[in-house]
Design an enzyme around this catalytic site. Structure first.
Site, PDB file in Angstrom:
ATOM      1  N   CYS A  40       0.854  -1.194   0.000  1.00 33.22           N
ATOM      2  CA  CYS A  40       0.000   0.000   0.000  1.00 33.22           C
ATOM      3  C   CYS A  40       0.893   1.248   0.000  1.00 33.22           C
ATOM      4  O   CYS A  40       2.117   1.148   0.033  1.00 33.22           O
ATOM      5  CB  CYS A  40      -0.915  -0.015   1.216  1.00 33.22           C
ATOM      6  SG  CYS A  40      -0.050   0.223   2.790  1.00 33.22           S
ATOM      7  N   CYS A  43       3.206   1.341   2.912  1.00 28.46           N
ATOM      8  CA  CYS A  43       4.308   0.380   2.735  1.00 28.46           C
ATOM      9  C   CYS A  43       5.392   0.987   1.854  1.00 28.46           C
ATOM     10  O   CYS A  43       6.588   0.851   2.135  1.00 28.46           O
ATOM     11  CB  CYS A  43       3.803  -0.908   2.093  1.00 28.46           C
ATOM     12  SG  CYS A  43       2.598  -1.823   3.065  1.00 28.46           S
ATOM     13  N   ARG A  47       9.154   1.772   2.795  1.00 29.55           N
ATOM     14  CA  ARG A  47      10.221   1.253   1.932  1.00 29.55           C
ATOM     15  C   ARG A  47      11.198   2.388   1.579  1.00 29.55           C
ATOM     16  O   ARG A  47      12.402   2.193   1.543  1.00 29.55           O
ATOM     17  CB  ARG A  47       9.586   0.674   0.671  1.00 29.55           C
ATOM     18  CG  ARG A  47      10.518  -0.075  -0.215  1.00 29.55           C
ATOM     19  CD  ARG A  47       9.785  -0.633  -1.418  1.00 29.55           C
ATOM     20  NE  ARG A  47       8.936  -1.768  -1.055  1.00 29.55           N
ATOM     21  CZ  ARG A  47       8.295  -2.513  -1.953  1.00 29.55           C
ATOM     22  NH1 ARG A  47       8.384  -2.253  -3.243  1.00 29.55           N
ATOM     23  NH2 ARG A  47       7.562  -3.525  -1.556  1.00 29.55           N
ATOM     24  N   CYS A 105      -6.346   6.262   2.469  1.00 29.44           N
ATOM     25  CA  CYS A 105      -5.192   5.619   1.854  1.00 29.44           C
ATOM     26  C   CYS A 105      -5.141   6.084   0.397  1.00 29.44           C
ATOM     27  O   CYS A 105      -6.017   5.740  -0.392  1.00 29.44           O
ATOM     28  CB  CYS A 105      -5.343   4.107   1.928  1.00 29.44           C
ATOM     29  SG  CYS A 105      -3.905   3.187   1.379  1.00 29.44           S
ATOM     30  N   CYS A 131      -4.224   0.178   2.562  1.00 31.69           N
ATOM     31  CA  CYS A 131      -3.544   0.430   3.841  1.00 31.69           C
ATOM     32  C   CYS A 131      -4.219  -0.256   5.032  1.00 31.69           C
ATOM     33  O   CYS A 131      -3.560  -0.579   6.008  1.00 31.69           O
ATOM     34  CB  CYS A 131      -3.487   1.935   4.120  1.00 31.69           C
ATOM     35  SG  CYS A 131      -2.524   2.857   2.919  1.00 31.69           S
TER      36      CYS A 131
END
Length: 173
Positions: A40, A43, A47, A105, A131
């Site tokens: 999502c 994420c 990252r 999200c 999300c």
């Protein structure tokens, strides 16, 4: 305690940090492509924070004896770790809230227009998941729960190493 202060002045610890960040990035790609867990937007942002830690480690590898480069690397490591921790915390709140209107999200990462990473490298930065979904858990923690623990440990280690390096006086040769 002087060995702790020496760590930021040596290349090996910076290489270790780079390897750790690279392993986390490889793990994220494994979850995405081998386990088919769609990342999502949160994420993707986490990252990117891990990439910030990797960037800091590579910066520290260049010349750990250079005070300015070392301080920029330490500061970058700390900022990326804290930013990742806050992102993971927000992601956990998105997953656990009972109010469906509390969080939104996004569908596309909000990277700066001069650096649209999701367009340059969509296989790494494109967000295709939701999300609020909890698609994976280990020992009772979801992915952002583990990332919060990981980023907290990275931030604590960065703080300890940074403070220790201020008290380290290299021996004159």
């Amino acid at each position: 305690m002087s060995w702790l202060g020496k760590l930021s002045h040596q290349r090996a610890p910076w290489i270790l940090l780079a390897v750790i960040a690279t392993v986390f990035e490889a793990t994220a790609l494994y979850f995405q492509y081998a386990m088919d867990l769609a990342p999502c937007i949160m994420c993707i942002y986490q990252r990117t924070a891990v990439l910030g830690v990797l960037f800091a480690a590579l910066l520290g590898c260049i010349n750990p004896q250079n005070m300015y480069l070392r301080l920029v690397a330490l500061a970058s490591w700390l900022v990326a770790s804290i930013w990742g921790f806050l992102l993971a915390k927000e992601h956990i709140m998105m997953q656990t809230t009972t109010d469906p209107f509390a969080f939104v999200c996004e569908f596309e990462p909000n990277f700066p227009s001069f650096m649209p990473l999701h367009e340059w490298l969509p296989s790494f930065f494109a967000a295709t998941g939701d999300c609020g979904n909890i698609d994976w858990q280990f020992m009772g923690l979801s992915m952002p729960g583990w990332m919060q623990v990981i980023f907290a440990m990275m931030a604590v280690v960065a703080i300890i190493i940074t403070l220790s390096s201020f008290f380290y006086k290299p021996k004159a040769s």
